[in-house]
Design an enzyme around this catalytic site. Structure first.
Site, PDB file in Angstrom:
ATOM      1  N   HIS A 181       0.924  -1.267  -0.056  1.00  0.00           N
ATOM      2  CA  HIS A 181       0.071   0.166  -0.039  1.00  0.00           C
ATOM      3  C   HIS A 181       0.819   1.273  -0.117  1.00  0.00           C
ATOM      4  O   HIS A 181       0.300   2.090   0.678  1.00  0.00           O
ATOM      5  CB  HIS A 181      -0.997   0.109   1.120  1.00  0.00           C
ATOM      6  CG  HIS A 181      -1.975  -1.123   1.119  1.00  0.00           C
ATOM      7  ND1 HIS A 181      -3.336  -0.881  -0.034  1.00  0.00           N
ATOM      8  CD2 HIS A 181      -2.253  -2.139   1.527  1.00  0.00           C
ATOM      9  CE1 HIS A 181      -3.963  -1.898   0.219  1.00  0.00           C
ATOM     10  NE2 HIS A 181      -3.373  -2.837   0.752  1.00  0.00           N
ATOM     11  N   THR A 182       1.925   1.131  -0.667  1.00  0.00           N
ATOM     12  CA  THR A 182       2.862   2.461  -0.929  1.00  0.00           C
ATOM     13  C   THR A 182       2.915   2.746  -2.548  1.00  0.00           C
ATOM     14  O   THR A 182       3.207   3.883  -2.890  1.00  0.00           O
ATOM     15  CB  THR A 182       4.159   2.064  -0.326  1.00  0.00           C
ATOM     16  OG1 THR A 182       4.709   0.931  -0.941  1.00  0.00           O
ATOM     17  CG2 THR A 182       4.278   2.000   0.999  1.00  0.00           C
ATOM     18  N   LEU A 217      -1.494 -12.843  -4.810  1.00  0.00           N
ATOM     19  CA  LEU A 217      -0.377 -13.330  -5.598  1.00  0.00           C
ATOM     20  C   LEU A 217      -0.355 -12.757  -7.169  1.00  0.00           C
ATOM     21  O   LEU A 217       0.357 -13.258  -7.785  1.00  0.00           O
ATOM     22  CB  LEU A 217      -0.200 -14.980  -5.606  1.00  0.00           C
ATOM     23  CG  LEU A 217      -0.009 -15.409  -3.830  1.00  0.00           C
ATOM     24  CD1 LEU A 217       0.168 -17.074  -4.144  1.00  0.00           C
ATOM     25  CD2 LEU A 217       1.376 -14.649  -3.438  1.00  0.00           C
ATOM     26  N   SER A 267      -2.790 -12.941  -9.377  1.00  0.00           N
ATOM     27  CA  SER A 267      -3.294 -13.861 -10.605  1.00  0.00           C
ATOM     28  C   SER A 267      -3.631 -12.627 -11.679  1.00  0.00           C
ATOM     29  O   SER A 267      -3.720 -13.177 -12.917  1.00  0.00           O
ATOM     30  CB  SER A 267      -4.150 -14.770 -10.208  1.00  0.00           C
ATOM     31  OG  SER A 267      -5.341 -14.180  -9.308  1.00  0.00           O
ATOM     32  N   GLU A 326      -6.702  -2.637 -15.720  1.00  0.00           N
ATOM     33  CA  GLU A 326      -7.388  -2.996 -14.438  1.00  0.00           C
ATOM     34  C   GLU A 326      -8.356  -1.887 -13.934  1.00  0.00           C
ATOM     35  O   GLU A 326      -9.349  -2.218 -13.290  1.00  0.00           O
ATOM     36  CB  GLU A 326      -6.234  -3.309 -13.428  1.00  0.00           C
ATOM     37  CG  GLU A 326      -6.419  -3.736 -12.210  1.00  0.00           C
ATOM     38  CD  GLU A 326      -6.576  -5.344 -11.571  1.00  0.00           C
ATOM     39  OE1 GLU A 326      -5.763  -5.765 -12.524  1.00  0.00           O
ATOM     40  OE2 GLU A 326      -7.296  -5.493 -10.668  1.00  0.00           O
ATOM     41  N   ASP A 328       2.093  -4.564  -9.172  1.00  0.00           N
ATOM     42  CA  ASP A 328       1.676  -6.019  -9.658  1.00  0.00           C
ATOM     43  C   ASP A 328       2.329  -6.143 -11.003  1.00  0.00           C
ATOM     44  O   ASP A 328       3.009  -7.210 -11.380  1.00  0.00           O
ATOM     45  CB  ASP A 328       0.478  -6.266  -9.242  1.00  0.00           C
ATOM     46  CG  ASP A 328       0.112  -6.369  -8.137  1.00  0.00           C
ATOM     47  OD1 ASP A 328       0.805  -5.917  -7.071  1.00  0.00           O
ATOM     48  OD2 ASP A 328      -1.190  -6.344  -7.713  1.00  0.00           O
TER      49      ASP A 328
HETATM   50  C1  GLA Z   1      -2.789  -4.723  -4.797  1.00  0.00           C
HETATM   51  C2  GLA Z   1      -2.501  -3.741  -5.940  1.00  0.00           C
HETATM   52  C3  GLA Z   1      -1.115  -3.156  -5.921  1.00  0.00           C
HETATM   53  C4  GLA Z   1      -0.475  -2.951  -4.354  1.00  0.00           C
HETATM   54  C5  GLA Z   1      -1.182  -3.827  -3.501  1.00  0.00           C
HETATM   55  C6  GLA Z   1      -0.855  -3.435  -2.024  1.00  0.00           C
HETATM   56  O1  GLA Z   1      -1.919  -6.133  -4.804  1.00  0.00           O
HETATM   57  O2  GLA Z   1      -2.774  -4.200  -7.304  1.00  0.00           O
HETATM   58  O3  GLA Z   1      -0.989  -2.090  -6.794  1.00  0.00           O
HETATM   59  O4  GLA Z   1      -1.289  -1.524  -4.133  1.00  0.00           O
HETATM   60  O5  GLA Z   1      -2.334  -4.547  -3.547  1.00  0.00           O
HETATM   61  O6  GLA Z   1       0.553  -3.240  -1.668  1.00  0.00           O
END
Ligand code: GLA
Length: 402
Positions: free
Chosen positions: A48-49, A138, A140, A173, A185
């Site tokens: 969450h950064t 993870l 997906s 997304e 991600d």
């Molecule tokens: C999800 C989001 C990422 C990130 C994480 C938390 O995976 O897709 O962008 O914010 O949560 O770190």
């Protein structure tokens, strides 16, 4: 959505057979099939950064999504998966909107992004096959998006570079799935290197591949198998809370993104939050989490796994108390892990609200660790956890067909 076969990786021959059983053998109207792969990812620290322009430290994993893809001359877009029974069969005129609330929105969103850039596919047949548990933190979904982007880029000779594909997958997304995610991600899934983790600055997108030398320790991912609900709305709420915190701070500090905030600056300006204790806690998580990433990477590089594990633990505690994204099953898994003497660090990974934890565990105690945590978890929650020993896997790639 009914799911099948969620955890088995299939070899290329089997995938091609399955593809042809669904879409027919190649003919003079079709190209030959091509196969691509993108991994999932596990985030080691820095959650969450990313959407605040902060730091993250994820690695690819040795599980992921395969895509078999072929152009057709019918103007139809057909999607099948070995993981879901649901198939999609859409005409060219239908691909600019969401397809219910289904997995098909991931590839569809990517096709839509290509289209917005003026790159049109006439029609394609796609078979996906993954061995990442869905919705478990993870990535997906990023794995499906990125494998689609890489596949289309090659199939259509679009010539987009990796970073463009990453941004395009993130945008898919946002627009098709409705989750205002950061870039971690899709970036990790596209750029991962085997045996490395990526230190990524989510503002400048500067990054560094850091060798993941865990010596006599291993990464164990544990799935709570908790049903995740309200995932997207709770996530988007956190994104909005961070924007609120920034609005409160910006006039007094001159920062333009929350990812720039240090714990010291937050302390100096805490009066800004006199009427918004929630925004204060969210900001404190972001500021301290960025600092933890900054300290964790040199600790790892210096071989100080104890310090790395300590920072993982602190990260979980901050995500739970200041950020409010843990859950009873996640906290139970984390305390069961910490109750063993073989774990150096245990934390939730990814968005939270259920999903998985990541644990740094002594190699010679893996079996005992898994037994002990599994048992405690079942006793406390009535749920059965799944354990995955993961190793840092390479990013998205072409799979050669023999
Ligand atoms: C999800 C989001 C990422 C990130 C994480 C938390 O995976 O897709 O962008 O914010 O949560 O770190």
């Amino acid at each position: 959505m009914s799911q099948t076969d969620n955890h088995t990786a299939m070899d290329t021959d089997t995938l091609l057979r399955r593809f042809r059983a669904k879409f027919g053998r190649p003919s003079e109207d079709t190209d030959a099939e091509r196969v691509f792969h993108a991994p999932g990812r596990v985030n080691l620290i820095g959650d969450h950064t990313d959407y605040t322009g902060g730091l993250v430290f994820p690695c690819g994993i040795d599980r992921g999504s395969h895509l078999v893809i072929r152009r057709n001359a019918t103007g139809r877009f057909r999607f099948a998966s070995t993981n879901f029974e649901l198939m999609g069969d859409l005409h060219r005129d239908e691909i600019d909107r969401k397809w219910g609330d289904t997995w098909i929105n991931y590839p569809l969103g990517v096709i839509d992004q290509f289209r917005r850039r003026g790159i049109e596919a006439e029609g394609v047949d796609c078979l996906f096959s993954g061995d990442i548990p869905n919705g478990a933190g993870l990535s997906s979904s990023a794995s499906i998006e990125v494998v689609t982007a890489v596949g289309l880029n090659a199939l259509l000779d679009a010539g987009l570079d990796n970073l463009e594909l990453v941004r395009l997958a993130q945008q898919a997304e946002h627009d098709f799935v409705g989750m205002q995610c950061g870039i971690m991600d899709q970036f990790a899934v596209a750029m991962a290197e085997a045996d490395h983790a990526i230190l990524l600055d989510c503002h400048s997108l500067e990054y560094r591949q850091v060798p993941l030398q865990l010596e006599d320790h291993a990464l164990v991912v544990i799935n709570t198998n908790q049903r995740r609900e309200l995932n997207e709305s709770a996530y988007n709420e956190r994104v909005a809370e961070c924007a609120r915190a920034l609005d409160l701070l910006a006039p007094h500090t001159g920062i333009s993104r929350l990812g720039e905030l240090t714990p010291e600056a937050l302390d100096t300006h805490k009066a800004c939050f006199a009427h918004d204790a929630v925004a204060f806690s969210r900001a404190r998580h972001v500021a301290t989490e960025n600092e933890r990433v900054q300290n964790a990477v040199p600790a790892l590089e210096a071989g100080n796994l104890i310090e790395f594990g300590r920072l993982m633990n602190a990260s979980h505690d901050s995500l739970a108390s200041d950020y409010g994204v843990s859950s009873v099953p996640l906290d139970t898994l984390v305390s069961a892990a910490r109750a063993t003497d073989s774990v150096l660090g245990a934390r939730l990974t990814g968005a939270g609200f259920g999903g998985c934890t990541v644990n740094l565990v002594a190699q010679d105690a893996l079996a005992h660790f898994e037994r002990s945590v599994g048992l405690r978890y079942r006793e406390a929650t009535g749920l059965t956890a799944d354990f995955y020993r993961v190793s840092p896997g390479a990013g998205a790639r072409v799979v050669e067909i023999d």
